[in-house]
Scaffold this active site. Structure first.
Site, PDB file in Angstrom:
ATOM      1  N   ASP A   1     115.729  32.982  -8.075  1.00 20.11           N
ATOM      2  CA  ASP A   1     114.843  34.229  -7.898  1.00 20.11           C
ATOM      3  C   ASP A   1     114.039  33.856  -6.731  1.00 20.11           C
ATOM      4  O   ASP A   1     113.316  33.019  -6.488  1.00 20.11           O
ATOM      5  CB  ASP A   1     113.722  34.232  -9.174  1.00 20.11           C
ATOM      6  CG  ASP A   1     113.211  35.747  -9.171  1.00 20.11           C
ATOM      7  OD1 ASP A   1     112.650  36.136  -8.028  1.00 20.11           O
ATOM      8  OD2 ASP A   1     113.059  36.263 -10.061  1.00 20.11           O
TER       9      ASP A   1
ATOM     10  N   THR B   1     112.298  41.669  -9.076  1.00 20.79           N
ATOM     11  CA  THR B   1     113.418  40.880 -10.050  1.00 20.79           C
ATOM     12  C   THR B   1     114.253  41.714 -10.763  1.00 20.79           C
ATOM     13  O   THR B   1     115.684  41.591 -10.650  1.00 20.79           O
ATOM     14  CB  THR B   1     112.704  40.083 -10.711  1.00 20.79           C
ATOM     15  OG1 THR B   1     111.737  39.209  -9.849  1.00 20.79           O
ATOM     16  CG2 THR B   1     113.493  39.102 -11.580  1.00 20.79           C
TER      17      THR B   1
ATOM     18  N   ASN C   1     109.987  46.140 -12.771  1.00 18.43           N
ATOM     19  CA  ASN C   1     109.990  44.858 -13.592  1.00 18.43           C
ATOM     20  C   ASN C   1     109.439  45.357 -14.982  1.00 18.43           C
ATOM     21  O   ASN C   1     109.580  44.793 -15.970  1.00 18.43           O
ATOM     22  CB  ASN C   1     109.119  43.877 -12.879  1.00 18.43           C
ATOM     23  CG  ASN C   1     110.009  43.110 -11.719  1.00 18.43           C
ATOM     24  OD1 ASN C   1     111.369  43.398 -11.946  1.00 18.43           O
ATOM     25  ND2 ASN C   1     109.446  42.307 -11.155  1.00 18.43           N
TER      26      ASN C   1
ATOM     27  N   ASP D   1     110.858  31.662  -6.614  1.00 20.32           N
ATOM     28  CA  ASP D   1     109.908  32.936  -6.601  1.00 20.32           C
ATOM     29  C   ASP D   1     108.515  32.709  -6.995  1.00 20.32           C
ATOM     30  O   ASP D   1     107.540  33.008  -6.330  1.00 20.32           O
ATOM     31  CB  ASP D   1     110.458  34.091  -7.532  1.00 20.32           C
ATOM     32  CG  ASP D   1     109.770  35.251  -7.539  1.00 20.32           C
ATOM     33  OD1 ASP D   1     109.877  35.927  -6.661  1.00 20.32           O
ATOM     34  OD2 ASP D   1     109.032  35.625  -8.443  1.00 20.32           O
TER      35      ASP D   1
ATOM     36  N   HIS E   1     105.227  33.239  -4.641  1.00 18.31           N
ATOM     37  CA  HIS E   1     104.131  33.993  -4.898  1.00 18.31           C
ATOM     38  C   HIS E   1     102.610  33.206  -4.704  1.00 18.31           C
ATOM     39  O   HIS E   1     101.745  33.461  -4.305  1.00 18.31           O
ATOM     40  CB  HIS E   1     104.295  34.440  -6.245  1.00 18.31           C
ATOM     41  CG  HIS E   1     105.169  35.637  -6.493  1.00 18.31           C
ATOM     42  ND1 HIS E   1     105.000  36.801  -5.831  1.00 18.31           N
ATOM     43  CD2 HIS E   1     106.145  35.743  -7.281  1.00 18.31           C
ATOM     44  CE1 HIS E   1     105.917  37.720  -6.036  1.00 18.31           C
ATOM     45  NE2 HIS E   1     106.801  37.081  -7.004  1.00 18.31           N
TER      46      HIS E   1
ATOM     47  N   ASP F   1     117.695  37.503  -5.894  1.00 13.19           N
ATOM     48  CA  ASP F   1     117.429  39.030  -5.647  1.00 13.19           C
ATOM     49  C   ASP F   1     116.837  39.659  -4.604  1.00 13.19           C
ATOM     50  O   ASP F   1     116.994  40.882  -4.320  1.00 13.19           O
ATOM     51  CB  ASP F   1     116.671  39.120  -7.174  1.00 13.19           C
ATOM     52  CG  ASP F   1     115.333  38.290  -7.094  1.00 13.19           C
ATOM     53  OD1 ASP F   1     115.223  37.385  -6.383  1.00 13.19           O
ATOM     54  OD2 ASP F   1     114.852  38.526  -8.230  1.00 13.19           O
ATOM     55  N   HIS F   2     115.996  39.100  -3.996  1.00 13.74           N
ATOM     56  CA  HIS F   2     115.260  39.367  -2.911  1.00 13.74           C
ATOM     57  C   HIS F   2     114.438  38.272  -2.110  1.00 13.74           C
ATOM     58  O   HIS F   2     114.631  37.045  -2.518  1.00 13.74           O
ATOM     59  CB  HIS F   2     114.065  40.398  -3.382  1.00 13.74           C
ATOM     60  CG  HIS F   2     113.317  39.898  -4.596  1.00 13.74           C
ATOM     61  ND1 HIS F   2     112.502  38.951  -4.368  1.00 13.74           N
ATOM     62  CD2 HIS F   2     113.115  40.172  -5.965  1.00 13.74           C
ATOM     63  CE1 HIS F   2     111.655  38.458  -5.458  1.00 13.74           C
ATOM     64  NE2 HIS F   2     112.300  39.198  -6.213  1.00 13.74           N
TER      65      HIS F   2
ATOM     66  N   HIS G   1     106.946  40.352  -2.918  1.00  9.81           N
ATOM     67  CA  HIS G   1     108.049  41.164  -2.468  1.00  9.81           C
ATOM     68  C   HIS G   1     107.951  42.456  -2.927  1.00  9.81           C
ATOM     69  O   HIS G   1     106.962  42.915  -3.597  1.00  9.81           O
ATOM     70  CB  HIS G   1     109.296  40.368  -2.999  1.00  9.81           C
ATOM     71  CG  HIS G   1     109.242  40.149  -4.242  1.00  9.81           C
ATOM     72  ND1 HIS G   1     109.706  40.799  -5.401  1.00  9.81           N
ATOM     73  CD2 HIS G   1     108.791  38.865  -5.042  1.00  9.81           C
ATOM     74  CE1 HIS G   1     109.626  40.204  -6.441  1.00  9.81           C
ATOM     75  NE2 HIS G   1     108.674  39.053  -6.378  1.00  9.81           N
TER      76      HIS G   1
HETATM   77 ZN   LIG Z   1     108.674  37.782  -7.866  1.00  4.46          ZN
END
Ligand SMILES: [Zn+2]
Ligand SMILES: *[C@@H]1O[C@H](CO)[C@@H](O)[C@H](O)[C@H]1NC(C)=O
Ligand SMILES: *[C@@H]1O[C@H](CO)[C@@H](O)[C@H](O)[C@H]1NC(C)=O
Ligand SMILES: *[C@@H]1O[C@H](CO)[C@@H](O)[C@H](O)[C@H]1NC(C)=O
Ligand SMILES: *[C@@H]1O[C@H](CO)[C@@H](O)[C@H](O)[C@H]1NC(C)=O
Length: 441
Positions: A36, A72, A93, A196, A200, A243-244, A350
């Protein structure tokens, strides 16, 4: 690529098998791994020997463009359906209900069947209907039923799951190897919640994120060793993707996007709101207030882009779904939307426009079906689904991807090619086969 060109490609790929009948092939296995929030260039400021080896032995995309909204669950569901977000309906999400005003966080939403099972059938179910066994390890959307059917082997993380425990990552890999070797599973999607969470918390430029990328890299090494130890090298194709991406939040900017400071805006005009979730927001004004709220918001802040649902940029393939509210918005890279109060703990975020480079993500693949040492140009994540269906030799559901886009990654004659395309393609092939028959006489 235009349609005729694609049809021709499909036809040419199938033509040689027309006369000889379908080649009998051992069932290929496919493991899709998602880390992620792995930004496309996270391997450029950290040593990643295992990812580098994988690229030398397989295929690497310069980067992959995720679906919008770059969150996500929506992006993961695009990977397993091949559909843009407005066509699969997992638009956020969070589960939300605009009537009851219920809003549930990510983890709770993972277990809400009606949030995911909204008319699209993901690849696990499609593969099962065509006789294969599948598994989902923590993958978003893999732990609910679709049209009453569950994924054969499924694991869901607990609510207080520690997403960064490297020892547990290896145990999860071991479990997945057992699914392949002892349970006869053909497709597994395996999810890791990092980098991820670290991105963050500390921001994408932090040392903590770099250390986490090293952990990801060690895990890729462990995974590839496991594939060898289990004698799966010749039968298992491995895709490592995400995912990103992630970008640094402008926390101290003098021009924060704050609804509670917008002149003439009042929450009293609002029926339903979904704000304070990174750069994305949705609003339903009260009866008769739509024009007023839109007029107040459309130029309220230069870094905020507010649209009526019908005017949202079609190129983002996001707003044309019944779940999208009458007003929606997103903010510029690095700016998050503050609603009633300004609270922002994250240093990285994101959800931004998928054209921003910081939102781009990775795609790597290695295995018997893939060419070696090939770097391909960027592509959109909607195409991964068609690739996976080709690798498994299954007929895809209707989707927004194209079977020809990622085919150049494959060795010729490597994967089963008899998956059927949309009706038009089939009709075209029908005509083509008739022609072939005639020319043979
Ligand atoms: Zn995230
Ligand atoms: C949303 O909430 C309303 C009112 O409680 C309920 O009637 C409706 O079934 C809910 N819809 C979904 C999709 O949960
Ligand atoms: C999708 O969910 C919405 C509510 O969010 C519901 O109104 C609609 O009927 C669902 N569609 C399908 C095909 O499940
Ligand atoms: C969800 O995961 C749990 C284990 O984590 C499993 O027991 C359950 O069967 C799964 N449910 C579905 C619908 O996949
Ligand atoms: C706010 O509303 C007042 C009164 O309608 C108007 O004069 C003013 O221009 C508005 N300000 C903004 C920034 O829209």
């Amino acid at each position: 690529m235009g349609r005729p060109a694609v049809l021709l490609t499909v036809a040419l790929a199938i033509l040689p098998t027309c006369g000889t009948g379908a080649p009998v092939q051992r069932q290929r296995k496919l493991l899709l791994v998602s880390f992620d929030g792995f930004r496309w260039n996270y391997d450029q400021d950290v040593d990643t020997p295992h990812l580098d080896t994988m690229a030398r032995e397989g295929v690497k995309a310069r980067y992959m463009t995720p679906a919008f909204v770059t969150m996500t669950s929506p992006c993961h569901f695009t990977l397993v359906t091949g559909k843009y977000v407005e066509n699969h309906g997992v638009v956020h999400n969070m589960f939300y209900n605009t009537t009851s005003k219920v809003r549930l966080p990510y983890h709770a939403t993972l277990g809400i069947q009606r949030w995911w099972d909204n008319g699209s059938v993901p690849i696990w179910i499609t593969a099962q209907r065509q006789g294969l066994k599948t598994g989902s390890f923590f993958y978003p959307g893999g732990n609910v039923t679709y049209q009453g059917e569950a994924v054969t082997m499924s694991r869901k993380e607990g609510i207080l799951h520690n997403y960064k425990d490297e020892k547990e990552w290896r145990e999860n890999v071991d479990t997945v190897m057992k699914w392949f070797t002892e349970e006869g599973v053909a497709l597994v999607t395996l999810y890791f919640g990092e980098p991820d969470s670290t991105g963050h918390r500390y921001g994408p430029e932090s040392q903590e994120r770099k250390d986490m990328v090293k952990q990801v890299d060690r895990t890729v090494g462990y995974l590839r060793d496991s594939i060898r130890h289990h004698q799966l090298t010749d039968s298992l194709d491995l895709i490592v993707t995400s995912d990103h991406g992630m970008t640094t939040v402008h926390k101290k900017a003098s021009d924060l996007v704050e609804f509670h400071r917008f002149p003439n805006f009042t929450f009293q005009d609002i029926e339903f709101e979904l704000l304070d979730y990174g750069p994305n927001g949705m609003l339903i004004p009260k009866e008769g207030k739509l024009e007023k709220v839109y007029a107040v918001l459309k130029d309220a802040h230069p870094r905020l882009h507010v649209y009526k649902k019908e005017d949202f940029p079609q190129s983002l393939h996001y707003a044309a779904h019944p779940r999208i509210t009458s007003l929606l918005m997103y903010s510029d890279l690095g700016y998050v939307i503050h609603g009633r109060v300004s609270v922002q703990f994250n240093n990285g975020e994101h959800g931004f426009d998928n054209r921003d480079m910081d939102m781009k993500t990775i795609f790597r693949a290695v295995g018997p079906s893939f060419k070696a040492g090939l770097e391909v140009e960027p592509f959109e994540s909607v195409h991964v689904y068609e690739l996976m269906c080709q690798l498994l030799g299954i007929v895809p559901e209707p989707n927004d991807g194209h079977p020809a886009t990622l085919r150049p990654m494959l060795r010729s004659g490597s994967a089963p090619r008899l998956g059927r395309g949309p009706p038009l393609t089939m009709a075209f092939l029908g005509i083509l086969m008739v022609l072939v028959k005639f020319t043979k006489h």
